[in-house]
Write a protein that holds these residues in place. Structure first.
Motif, PDB file in Angstrom:
ATOM      1  N   ARG A 147      -5.831   2.046 -14.138  1.00  0.00           N
ATOM      2  CA  ARG A 147      -4.578   1.755 -13.434  1.00  0.00           C
ATOM      3  C   ARG A 147      -4.894   1.345 -11.995  1.00  0.00           C
ATOM      4  N   LEU A 148      -4.134   0.380 -11.490  1.00  0.00           N
ATOM      5  CA  LEU A 148      -4.367  -0.119 -10.140  1.00  0.00           C
ATOM      6  C   LEU A 148      -4.317   1.020  -9.131  1.00  0.00           C
ATOM      7  N   ALA A 149      -3.342   1.900  -9.237  1.00  0.00           N
ATOM      8  CA  ALA A 149      -3.221   3.012  -8.290  1.00  0.00           C
ATOM      9  C   ALA A 149      -4.450   3.913  -8.323  1.00  0.00           C
ATOM     10  N   GLU A 150      -5.019   4.120  -9.485  1.00  0.00           N
ATOM     11  CA  GLU A 150      -6.226   4.948  -9.594  1.00  0.00           C
ATOM     12  C   GLU A 150      -7.420   4.240  -8.954  1.00  0.00           C
ATOM     13  N   TRP A 151      -7.552   2.940  -9.196  1.00  0.00           N
ATOM     14  CA  TRP A 151      -8.664   2.179  -8.638  1.00  0.00           C
ATOM     15  C   TRP A 151      -8.604   2.170  -7.107  1.00  0.00           C
ATOM     16  N   LEU A 152      -7.414   2.039  -6.554  1.00  0.00           N
ATOM     17  CA  LEU A 152      -7.258   1.945  -5.110  1.00  0.00           C
ATOM     18  C   LEU A 152      -7.657   3.235  -4.384  1.00  0.00           C
ATOM     19  N   VAL A 153      -7.593   4.369  -5.068  1.00  0.00           N
ATOM     20  CA  VAL A 153      -7.928   5.639  -4.398  1.00  0.00           C
ATOM     21  C   VAL A 153      -9.304   6.156  -4.791  1.00  0.00           C
ATOM     22  N   ARG A 154     -10.024   5.473  -5.654  1.00  0.00           N
ATOM     23  CA  ARG A 154     -11.365   5.917  -6.054  1.00  0.00           C
ATOM     24  C   ARG A 154     -12.362   5.694  -4.969  1.00  0.00           C
ATOM     25  N   LEU A 193      -0.124  -4.029  -3.558  1.00  0.00           N
ATOM     26  CA  LEU A 193      -1.231  -3.124  -3.258  1.00  0.00           C
ATOM     27  C   LEU A 193      -0.752  -1.900  -2.488  1.00  0.00           C
ATOM     28  N   GLU A 194       0.140  -2.102  -1.529  1.00  0.00           N
ATOM     29  CA  GLU A 194       0.699  -0.977  -0.764  1.00  0.00           C
ATOM     30  C   GLU A 194       1.497  -0.047  -1.673  1.00  0.00           C
ATOM     31  N   ASN A 195       2.284  -0.614  -2.578  1.00  0.00           N
ATOM     32  CA  ASN A 195       3.091   0.208  -3.483  1.00  0.00           C
ATOM     33  C   ASN A 195       2.250   0.989  -4.485  1.00  0.00           C
ATOM     34  N   HIS A 196       0.991   0.631  -4.612  1.00  0.00           N
ATOM     35  CA  HIS A 196       0.087   1.341  -5.521  1.00  0.00           C
ATOM     36  C   HIS A 196      -0.913   2.220  -4.753  1.00  0.00           C
ATOM     37  N   GLY A 197      -0.661   2.420  -3.475  1.00  0.00           N
ATOM     38  CA  GLY A 197      -1.461   3.363  -2.703  1.00  0.00           C
ATOM     39  C   GLY A 197      -2.460   2.773  -1.735  1.00  0.00           C
ATOM     40  N   GLY A 198      -2.603   1.452  -1.693  1.00  0.00           N
ATOM     41  CA  GLY A 198      -3.525   0.833  -0.746  1.00  0.00           C
ATOM     42  C   GLY A 198      -2.873   0.660   0.615  1.00  0.00           C
ATOM     43  N   ARG A 199      -3.684   0.583   1.633  1.00  0.00           N
ATOM     44  CA  ARG A 199      -3.214   0.244   2.974  1.00  0.00           C
ATOM     45  C   ARG A 199      -3.955  -1.036   3.348  1.00  0.00           C
ATOM     46  N   VAL A 200      -3.209  -2.124   3.405  1.00  0.00           N
ATOM     47  CA  VAL A 200      -3.782  -3.472   3.362  1.00  0.00           C
ATOM     48  C   VAL A 200      -3.983  -4.087   4.742  1.00  0.00           C
ATOM     49  N   TYR A 201      -5.179  -4.631   4.942  1.00  0.00           N
ATOM     50  CA  TYR A 201      -5.500  -5.432   6.120  1.00  0.00           C
ATOM     51  C   TYR A 201      -5.397  -6.898   5.734  1.00  0.00           C
ATOM     52  N   VAL A 202      -4.671  -7.676   6.546  1.00  0.00           N
ATOM     53  CA  VAL A 202      -4.533  -9.117   6.346  1.00  0.00           C
ATOM     54  C   VAL A 202      -4.974  -9.800   7.638  1.00  0.00           C
ATOM     55  N   ASP A 203      -5.997 -10.635   7.548  1.00  0.00           N
ATOM     56  CA  ASP A 203      -6.574 -11.226   8.758  1.00  0.00           C
ATOM     57  C   ASP A 203      -5.613 -12.106   9.542  1.00  0.00           C
ATOM     58  N   GLU A 204      -4.717 -12.790   8.868  1.00  0.00           N
ATOM     59  CA  GLU A 204      -3.826 -13.689   9.612  1.00  0.00           C
ATOM     60  C   GLU A 204      -2.848 -12.925  10.502  1.00  0.00           C
ATOM     61  N   ARG A 205      -2.790 -11.618  10.346  1.00  0.00           N
ATOM     62  CA  ARG A 205      -1.929 -10.791  11.193  1.00  0.00           C
ATOM     63  C   ARG A 205      -2.732 -10.059  12.271  1.00  0.00           C
ATOM     64  N   ASP A 206      -4.003 -10.355  12.378  1.00  0.00           N
ATOM     65  CA  ASP A 206      -4.885  -9.674  13.321  1.00  0.00           C
ATOM     66  C   ASP A 206      -4.933 -10.443  14.631  1.00  0.00           C
ATOM     67  N   GLY A 207      -4.355  -9.872  15.671  1.00  0.00           N
ATOM     68  CA  GLY A 207      -4.325 -10.503  16.985  1.00  0.00           C
ATOM     69  C   GLY A 207      -5.687 -10.582  17.646  1.00  0.00           C
ATOM     70  N   GLN A 208      -6.679  -9.869  17.109  1.00  0.00           N
ATOM     71  CA  GLN A 208      -8.024  -9.899  17.692  1.00  0.00           C
ATOM     72  C   GLN A 208      -8.850 -11.078  17.197  1.00  0.00           C
ATOM     73  N   LEU A 209      -8.347 -11.802  16.218  1.00  0.00           N
ATOM     74  CA  LEU A 209      -9.059 -12.987  15.736  1.00  0.00           C
ATOM     75  C   LEU A 209      -8.626 -14.184  16.570  1.00  0.00           C
ATOM     76  N   GLY A 210      -9.577 -14.991  16.940  1.00  0.00           N
ATOM     77  CA  GLY A 210      -9.253 -16.142  17.772  1.00  0.00           C
ATOM     78  C   GLY A 210     -10.042 -17.356  17.354  1.00  0.00           C
ATOM     79  N   SER A 211     -10.269 -18.225  18.309  1.00  0.00           N
ATOM     80  CA  SER A 211     -10.951 -19.482  18.011  1.00  0.00           C
ATOM     81  C   SER A 211     -12.466 -19.372  18.078  1.00  0.00           C
ATOM     82  N   ASP A 212     -12.990 -18.271  18.606  1.00  0.00           N
ATOM     83  CA  ASP A 212     -14.438 -18.101  18.696  1.00  0.00           C
ATOM     84  C   ASP A 212     -14.995 -17.718  17.324  1.00  0.00           C
ATOM     85  N   LEU A 213     -15.769 -18.613  16.741  1.00  0.00           N
ATOM     86  CA  LEU A 213     -16.316 -18.427  15.393  1.00  0.00           C
ATOM     87  C   LEU A 213     -17.136 -17.149  15.275  1.00  0.00           C
TER      88      LEU A 213
END
Length: 178
Positions: A171-178, A53-73
């Motif tokens: 194309r994926l790159a076109e969809w990501l920037v629409r 996704l990044e190589n096709h122009g997206g800037r990706v958020y992945v929750d498992e890398r988010d330090g602000q997520l914790g045990s509070d539902l």
């Protein structure tokens, strides 16, 4: 013919060096354009999907890398709501293991509600490209799919967003920037 990417293809892409580059700031929501939803059982495939996704122009958020997520539902749910709303696109890595995730239907509902179906796409994968068990949930048929295929008149295969209801693709790159 359009095909989705197999686990092995994603594992080959997911070399340690390339995965580190993408994951460095994947949990930072600033300037992110794509919310990547996935089952924790598929965490080994996430770096490759994020890299694609990044190589096709997206800037990706992945929750498992988010330090602000914790045990509070409630705090986790609120954080995910705000990130889905902030991102322009919602991509769901869907595999045969997806059906066991408690969070995916909820996240997909958020994505659908915030982005409407034209900004939501499935990124299907399985052990083999002919295994369609990832699509067992009927509601997954509502969404376009990121697949590998060839456009009419093109000499090479590439990643595209298949709009199967319309029998068309972009194309994926076109969809990501629409």
């Amino acid at each position: 013919m359009a095909e989705f990417l197999s686990y092995q293809t994603l594992r080959n892409i997911s070399s340690e060096a390339r995965a580190q580059v993408v994951f460095k700031s994947a949990g930072d929501v600033r300037n992110k354009t794509v919310f990547l939803s996935h089952s924790s059982a598929d965490h080994d495939l996430v770096p490759a999907v994020a890299l694609i996704l990044e190589n096709h122009g997206g800037r990706v958020y992945v929750d498992e890398r988010d330090g602000q997520l914790g045990s509070d539902l409630f705090a986790t749910a609120e954080r995910l709501r705000s990130v889905v709303k902030a991102c322009e696109k919602f991509v769901l890595l869907v595999t045969p293991r997806t059906k066991d995730s408690a969070w995916i239907p909820w996240e997909l509902g958020l994505g659908d509600g915030e982005k409407r179906p034209h900004n939501v796409a499935l990124f299907p994968s399985a052990e083999s490209t002919y295994d369609k068990s990832w699509s067992e949930r009927e509601y997954l048929g509502l969404y376009d799919r990121i697949v590998w295929g060839r456009f009419t008149g093109s000499a090479r295969d590439e990643l595209m967003v298949l709009k199967f209801r319309e029998n068309s693709a972009v194309r994926l790159a076109e969809w990501l920037v629409r």
